[in-house]
Design a protein around this motif. Structure first.
Motif, short mmCIF file in Angstrom:
data_model
loop_
_atom_site.label_atom_id
_atom_site.label_comp_id
_atom_site.label_asym_id
_atom_site.label_seq_id
_atom_site.Cartn_x
_atom_site.Cartn_y
_atom_site.Cartn_z
N ASP A 195 0.35 4.25 -2.78
CA ASP A 195 1.07 5.39 -3.04
C ASP A 195 1.35 6.52 -2.86
O ASP A 195 0.95 7.62 -3.74
CB ASP A 195 0.34 5.59 -0.97
CG ASP A 195 -1.08 4.70 0.17
OD1 ASP A 195 -1.73 4.53 -1.15
OD2 ASP A 195 -0.75 4.63 1.23
N THR A 224 -4.66 -2.42 -7.66
CA THR A 224 -5.10 -2.05 -5.88
C THR A 224 -5.38 -3.35 -5.16
O THR A 224 -5.25 -4.54 -6.22
CB THR A 224 -6.45 -1.60 -5.46
OG1 THR A 224 -7.51 -2.48 -6.03
CG2 THR A 224 -6.45 0.06 -6.93
N CYS A 252 2.89 5.72 -6.07
CA CYS A 252 2.31 5.85 -7.59
C CYS A 252 1.47 7.15 -8.08
O CYS A 252 1.32 7.16 -8.85
CB CYS A 252 1.74 4.11 -8.22
SG CYS A 252 3.08 2.87 -8.32
N GLU A 253 0.85 7.43 -7.04
CA GLU A 253 -0.73 7.13 -6.93
C GLU A 253 -0.30 8.96 -6.70
O GLU A 253 -0.50 9.97 -7.70
CB GLU A 253 -1.16 7.29 -5.79
CG GLU A 253 -2.70 6.18 -6.35
CD GLU A 253 -3.21 5.64 -7.56
OE1 GLU A 253 -3.74 6.78 -8.11
OE2 GLU A 253 -2.46 5.13 -8.41
N ALA A 254 0.70 9.43 -5.92
CA ALA A 254 1.31 10.74 -5.81
C ALA A 254 1.66 11.38 -7.00
O ALA A 254 1.71 12.01 -7.42
CB ALA A 254 2.48 11.11 -3.99
N VAL A 294 5.82 10.48 -0.55
CA VAL A 294 5.55 9.21 0.34
C VAL A 294 6.22 8.24 0.84
O VAL A 294 5.85 7.82 2.05
CB VAL A 294 4.39 8.74 -0.43
CG1 VAL A 294 3.33 7.66 -0.20
CG2 VAL A 294 3.18 10.14 -1.12
N GLN A 314 1.14 -0.91 -0.02
CA GLN A 314 0.00 -0.20 0.23
C GLN A 314 0.92 1.59 0.23
O GLN A 314 0.39 1.88 -1.10
CB GLN A 314 -0.95 0.15 1.27
CG GLN A 314 -2.36 1.38 1.29
CD GLN A 314 -3.10 1.10 -0.30
OE1 GLN A 314 -3.45 0.32 -0.56
NE2 GLN A 314 -2.97 2.04 -0.78
N ALA A 315 2.17 1.40 0.69
CA ALA A 315 3.08 2.12 0.10
C ALA A 315 3.69 2.38 -0.04
O ALA A 315 3.59 3.82 -1.12
CB ALA A 315 4.16 2.31 1.40
N ARG A 374 7.03 7.02 5.04
CA ARG A 374 5.71 6.02 5.77
C ARG A 374 7.10 4.72 5.98
O ARG A 374 7.43 4.30 7.03
CB ARG A 374 5.71 4.63 4.57
CG ARG A 374 4.21 5.07 3.69
CD ARG A 374 3.35 5.29 3.95
NE ARG A 374 1.92 4.96 3.76
CZ ARG A 374 1.91 6.94 3.29
NH1 ARG A 374 2.50 7.58 3.83
NH2 ARG A 374 0.53 6.43 2.60
#
Length: 514
Positions: free
Chosen positions: A362, A500, A364-366, A388, A358-359, A392
């Motif tokens: 996240d 995801t 990737c999305e940022a 990010v 998930q880190a 983390r």
């Protein structure tokens, strides 16, 4: 069966002089050489199909590419070799794959055309004209037809004619035997540049012509030649619609390859080299649906995922492992996808695996969100992902300093666990446009037509005593291919490939019929 040699030539007399090394290789053949044999071999063949191929979709984009490549070099003749076969072992060669700038300017993909040369011919009344020099097929009355293992139709199939390639590409085509005269025409009044390191014979020919014309040659011409190579890289930073379509197709086929990987996972678990099972499943799709692999597949299970370029793929795959697969199909036009997915072999992430995954997701999305902000430069995408990652690592208590300190130029401690870059351009090369200047690449504003990857990761080696034991041996990377649209918005070409946690788990279950 391997590459054969002609096995029909006469055996030399026992008392003949010792053969050279080249003659020893040729000496394996026993080809008849009688007039009767040659006459018989050249007769009795049916007529060829006289129709010409349809114009290929890429042809409409080639004049603009030639104009862009030649624009800084008016009055100069610019030489781009396709390259030649490379020896694999003894007299066996690797499959031919053209130099990427040649493929870009000629529109030729797959295994076309070895030993060819594209020349950008200067014109006083307009942009450069791309002229393609290659060896067309020979007559069936020629000895080449049946005896030449490099070009002969008996050996490699019928080569195209000049007219056929011209019809398909829209380019003026000339016989390769006329290349030297074409290069020498008005040399001295017309400058001459060549892409180095692709074809030694062509490079030597260009230097001979330059020397005879009183032009700088050899090392004295290196700067000019490399300036041309730099230009060929930079004009590919922004893809035209044909290129984006081919990259989209490459991603679609790559998705099919990943689907087959998921179906093969149960067999991989039971195999002593399960990583090879994964590699093979993807490779079959790449070859069936495209030209082949865009690069060597990484199929890295468990701690192997923490070796960034793990391509041995000779390890086992165990239940409970994560397997990191970095793979891309190169389609027939030679454009490649570059996708990474990290998959739980059992079909479900453990709590710790999910935390690390998930880190990375996240990050990737940022990175994508930053790419969609006005005024973003290429380097900013990486910086957004690193913020990010550092946060983390600080949250988990792994950084020896604060995230803010780590992100400073004097810190960078977070890079212990994320040592590579987050993005690179993508196209004919998996790391496309690598010869471009920094101001055109890392420091450039994102512009429509740019295609690149977003691929952060976290890598906790099994022997890393700086992290708690529960993290050791976990390696995660998520990589997507994106394009900047005409409206400036950056979108994922690989949106259809699950990413995801919930979607990856559902994808595995569906593929395996669970």
């Amino acid at each position: 069966m391997g590459s054969m040699t002609d096995s029909t030539s006469q055996v030399p007399a026992e008392d003949s002089a010792p053969a050279s090394m080249a003659e020893r290789v040729e000496g394996r053949s026993r080809r008849p050489d009688s007039d009767a044999f040659r006459e018989f071999m050249g007769s009795g063949w049916g007529p060829r199909d006289a129709s010409l191929p349809e114009r290929e979709a890429v042809a409409g984009f080639l004049p603009a590419r030639a104009a862009a490549a030649g624009e800084p070099f008016p009055g100069e003749r610019l030489v781009v070799p396709a390259g030649t076969y490379k020896v694999r072992n003894n007299d066996c060669t690797y499959r031919f794959r053209a130099y990427s700038a040649f493929a870009h300017l000629s529109g030729l993909g797959a295994e076309k055309e070895p030993d060819s040369v594209l020349v950008l011919e200067p014109r006083a009344d307009g942009p450069h004209e791309a002229v393609l020099f290659f060896k067309p097929r020979a007559s069936r009355t020629s000895q080449e037809f049946y005896a030449d293992a490099r070009y002969g139709e008996f050996w490699v199939g019928a080569r195209p004619s000049l007219d056929e390639v011209s019809a398909a590409t829209g380019l003026r085509c000339e016989h390769i035997d006329t290349l030297r005269d074409a290069l020498a025409k008005d040399a001295g009044q017309v400058g001459l540049r060549v892409v180095r390191g692709v074809d030694e014979q062509v490079e030597r020919m260009v230097n001979e012509v330059r020397s005879e014309a009183g032009l700088a040659d050899g090392e004295d011409a290196r700067g000019a030649d490399e300036e041309f190579e730099e230009r060929l890289s930079e004009i590919r930073l922004r893809k035209d619609p044909f290129e984006i379509g081919e990259l989209t197709r490459a991603v679609e086929v790559t998705r099919a390859g990943f689907d087959d990987i998921l179906r093969a996972l149960p067999r991989a678990v039971g195999h002593r080299r399960g990583e090879r099972v994964i590699e093979g499943a993807f490779g079959a799709v790449a070859r069936e649906e495209g030209n082949g692999l865009g690069y060597d597949t990484i199929a890295a299970a468990g701690d192997h995922a923490n070796t960034l370029h793990w391509i041995d793929n000779d390890g086992p795959v165990h239940e409970g492992d994560l397997v990191l697969v970095d793979a891309g199909v190169e389609v027939d036009s030679l454009y490649t996808a570059d996708i990474t997915r990290t998959l739980p072999v059992s079909g479900r992430f453990t709590e710790v695996q999910a935390r690390v995954y998930q880190a990375v997701l996240d990050a990737c999305e940022a990175a994508l969100a930053r790419a969609n902000e006005p005024g973003t430069r290429f380097r900013d995408v990486h910086d957004a992902a690193m913020r990010v990652i550092a946060a983390r690592l600080e949250e988990w208590g792994l950084l020896p300093v604060s995230a803010e300190e780590a992100l400073s130029p004097a810190g960078q401690q977070h890079r212990r666990w994320m040592p590579h870059g987050t993005s690179h351009h993508l196209g004919l090369d998996v790391h496309d446009c690598a010869q471009a200047r920094r101001e055109m690449y890392q420091d450039a504003l994102l512009e429509p037509g740019m295609c690149f990857t977003i691929e952060p990761g976290l890598y906790f080696r099994a022997d890393d005593m700086m992290v708690p034991e529960e993290y050791r041996g976990i390696g995660v990377r998520i990589e997507d291919d994106v394009v900047v649209g005409d409206d400036g918005r950056v979108v994922r070409l690989s949106e259809s490939i699950p990413r995801t946690i919930a979607d990856v788990e559902a994808w595995i279950a569906s593929a395996q019929g669970r």
